[in-house]
Design an enzyme around this catalytic site. Structure first.
Site, PDB file in Angstrom:
ATOM      1  N   CYS A 261       0.687  -1.413   0.025  1.00 31.08           N
ATOM      2  CA  CYS A 261       0.019  -0.105  -0.025  1.00 31.08           C
ATOM      3  C   CYS A 261       0.763   1.224  -0.003  1.00 31.08           C
ATOM      4  O   CYS A 261       0.402   2.402  -0.462  1.00 31.08           O
ATOM      5  CB  CYS A 261      -0.873   0.197   1.058  1.00 31.08           C
ATOM      6  SG  CYS A 261      -1.900  -1.510   1.413  1.00 31.08           S
ATOM      7  N   HIS A 340      12.269   1.190   5.502  1.00 31.21           N
ATOM      8  CA  HIS A 340      12.083  -0.265   5.181  1.00 31.21           C
ATOM      9  C   HIS A 340      12.732  -0.999   6.260  1.00 31.21           C
ATOM     10  O   HIS A 340      13.802  -0.950   6.722  1.00 31.21           O
ATOM     11  CB  HIS A 340      12.844  -0.459   3.910  1.00 31.21           C
ATOM     12  CG  HIS A 340      12.214  -1.770   3.086  1.00 31.21           C
ATOM     13  ND1 HIS A 340      12.204  -2.813   3.732  1.00 31.21           N
ATOM     14  CD2 HIS A 340      11.768  -1.750   1.845  1.00 31.21           C
ATOM     15  CE1 HIS A 340      11.871  -3.841   2.573  1.00 31.21           C
ATOM     16  NE2 HIS A 340      11.463  -2.966   1.458  1.00 31.21           N
ATOM     17  N   HIS A 419      -2.575  19.659   7.930  1.00 31.73           N
ATOM     18  CA  HIS A 419      -3.409  18.549   7.445  1.00 31.73           C
ATOM     19  C   HIS A 419      -2.511  17.265   7.723  1.00 31.73           C
ATOM     20  O   HIS A 419      -1.351  17.177   7.288  1.00 31.73           O
ATOM     21  CB  HIS A 419      -3.989  18.604   6.129  1.00 31.73           C
ATOM     22  CG  HIS A 419      -4.584  19.980   6.016  1.00 31.73           C
ATOM     23  ND1 HIS A 419      -6.015  20.304   6.653  1.00 31.73           N
ATOM     24  CD2 HIS A 419      -4.284  21.139   5.350  1.00 31.73           C
ATOM     25  CE1 HIS A 419      -6.367  21.706   6.178  1.00 31.73           C
ATOM     26  NE2 HIS A 419      -5.190  22.064   5.394  1.00 31.73           N
ATOM     27  N   ASN A 456     -10.424   0.804   2.459  1.00 30.68           N
ATOM     28  CA  ASN A 456      -8.777   1.031   2.061  1.00 30.68           C
ATOM     29  C   ASN A 456      -8.641   0.512   0.655  1.00 30.68           C
ATOM     30  O   ASN A 456      -8.911  -0.703   0.156  1.00 30.68           O
ATOM     31  CB  ASN A 456      -8.349  -0.192   3.014  1.00 30.68           C
ATOM     32  CG  ASN A 456      -6.626  -0.049   2.880  1.00 30.68           C
ATOM     33  OD1 ASN A 456      -6.114   0.700   2.081  1.00 30.68           O
ATOM     34  ND2 ASN A 456      -6.005  -1.023   3.624  1.00 30.68           N
TER      35      ASN A 456
END
Length: 516
Positions: A261, A340, A419, A456
């Site tokens: 994602c 990562h 935001h 999602n």
């Protein structure tokens, strides 16, 4: 032997009043212990603090050297008189002036690359409750309809249905999300043909809206990046886009697969690097996930979870490094920080594709993914904080690190951003991140609304959230937007944008009913 502490969260579950036995009349309850996000008040790995400041120094070199050069040039030019610019000036003065101008031009054009601007973006949404495109049906599915259609399909036993119903109940997903109708067919099997049709439908829908809004011609696009984790075809998805829009033959194209994602932010980072190589160019980034190819019809709990959360969606983003684009662009890309954790085996195996005992292939989500994602997020924001936080917050953070007797200070990220768009994974994840970062409901609103309305949508989720902010006219000039996404590997990536102009209500938006 050293023992590793697990982060566990407790929950009191009321079970009514006990009617029999020696404790009759007393309330009966149990304590449920679950894994959760690690507390950000625990120890901070100093290597990520160091990495953040190395990143700041390396990128801040231009900010330091440029003012020094300007001051030197200003001092030299200030001493020149009108006679120095006359035709009778000496050859030495002329050559010095030309040399100084060349240095300034070199620093501006080569040493300091132009910013990466986000011209505009578009998110896919079917124009109605039911759309038929290329013989592929897409429909809005409520949680109740989801279970009913899954039961009628005969592809799940009662235990699998109960598990999915339980996940849906606490997911935070509403009753208007989109799914391909074909996945509820009896004996459904993954089909490359149907998955390609779904990919074409969502990608072309988003790109068409983007081209219509920006008035950019396909031949003007020099860079194309398409990311999709589950579906990898030959020719690639990027080739499908090139063929459909007849993009130019020398286009620089990439197809990112298997990156989860967070691949959308990875694609943005790649586009920025490519734009630094190709001046005055346009880059098109397409982020999507193909649900019909990641759907699971089986019994294993860890593989049923994605069924309950992943929904159809796609985002098309147009970027450019042309300096004149600034006047019509929406945002400027300020930072991208990628973390990562693949070197750790638990992180590596937390989200992966596997086959069950019956040979059904799909995504498996580990029960430890919340804890693993929390560690990745903590490392990511530790680096990001050195780049975006005010000096006062960084001083408080360092003071707490030097004081070994106290827990590390969690900086107030609300001072760095107006935001925040957190990938709409699930209600529980959003709740945990809100608690750990001390965010208000205003900051969480775009993520929660996106999760409820669209589910999602994987890598495109953060763009539906930004579209939500724009549709409500909340983005003002100078506002800073933080996008956070998680992915297999395990990865946590952040992108920071600054609004170049005040954003008005867009003509086309997935949040505007009559936009189609």
């Amino acid at each position: 032997m050293s023992m590793k502490m697990e982060n566990l969260s407790t929950e009191i579950v009321e079970m009514g009043v006990q009617h029999t036995g020696p404790y009759a009349g007393s309330p009966n309850f149990s304590i449920r212990v679950r894994r959760g996000l690690p507390s950000f008040l625990n120890s901070v790995n100093l290597k990520y603090v160091k990495l953040g400041y190395l990143y700041l120094v390396s990128h801040g070199f231009y900010l330091v050297i440029a003012p020094v050069v300007v001051l030197i040039l200003g001092a030299i030019l200030g001493k020149l008189t009108w006679s120095d610019f006359s035709f009778n000036c000496s050859l030495t003065n002329t050559l010095c002036l030309i040399g100084l101008l060349c240095v300034v031009l070199y620093l501006y054009l080569d040493f300091i690359p132009p910013p990466t601007y986000l011209v505009d973006f578009a998110c896919y949404r079917p124009p109605g409750e039911l759309q038929i495109v290329m013989q592929n049906e897409t429909m809005q599915v409520s949680k109740e309809d989801f279970i009913e259609l899954a039961r009628k399909s005969g592809n799940f036993d009662e235990n699998a249905l109960a598990i999915q119903q339980q996940f849906l109940k606490s997911s935070g997903i509403g009753d208007e999300t989109y799914l391909p109708k074909t996945i509820f067919q009896h004996g459904y099997k993954k089909s490359l043909k149907e998955s390609r049709e779904e990919a074409a439908m969502v990608m072309f829908g988003a790109i068409d809206d983007l081209l219509a809004t920006t008035k950019i011609k396909p031949k003007d696009i020099s860079i194309l990046i398409v990311n999709c984790s589950s579906l990898s075809t030959t020719p690639s998805l990027s080739a499908i886009v090139i063929n459909h829009y007849k993009l130019k033959h020398d286009i620089c194209s990439f197809n990112l697969g298997g990156m989860g994602c967070s691949a959308g932010i990875i694609a943005i980072d790649l586009a920025r690097d490519l734009l630094n190589v190709y001046p005055r160019s346009y880059a098109l980034v397409v982020s999507t996930e193909i649900i019909s190819y990641s759907w699971y019809s089986g019994k294993e709990v860890d593989m049923l979870i994605p069924n309950c959360f992943l929904r159809m969606g796609c985002a098309a983003i147009l970027l450019s490094n042309h300096r004149l684009v600034r006047w019509k662009a929406k945002y400027e890309l300020k930072q991208v920080v990628r973390t990562h954790k693949g070197m750790d085996n638990r992180s590596f195996n937390s989200v992966h594709v596997k086959e069950d005992s019956e040979g059904n292939q799909s995504i498996s989500v580990s029960k430890d993914v919340m804890e693993i994602g929390g560690h990745a997020l903590k490392d990511n924001i530790t680096i990001l904080g050195t780049l975006v936080l005010p000096l006062s917050e960084q001083l408080q953070f360092f003071t707490s690190l030097l004081n070994s007797s106290s827990k590390p200070y969690v900086p107030n990220y609300k001072l760095a951003f107006e935001h925040i768009c957190i990938q709409a994974t699930s209600k529980k994840v959003l709740d945990e991140i809100q608690k750990n970062l001390g965010l208000t409901e205003d900051y969480m609103e775009p993520s929660r609304k996106t999760l409820e309305r669209f589910g999602n949508t994987s890598s495109s989720s953060v763009w539906y959230e930004l579209a939500c902010l724009e549709a409500n006219k909340k983005v003002k000039r100078g506002d800073r937007i933080w996008q956070i996404a998680f992915g297999s590997g395990f990865k946590c990536n952040s992108a920071v944008w600054r609004a170049v102009n005040t954003i008005g209500k867009p003509k086309k938006s997935p949040w505007i009913e009559d936009s189609s």
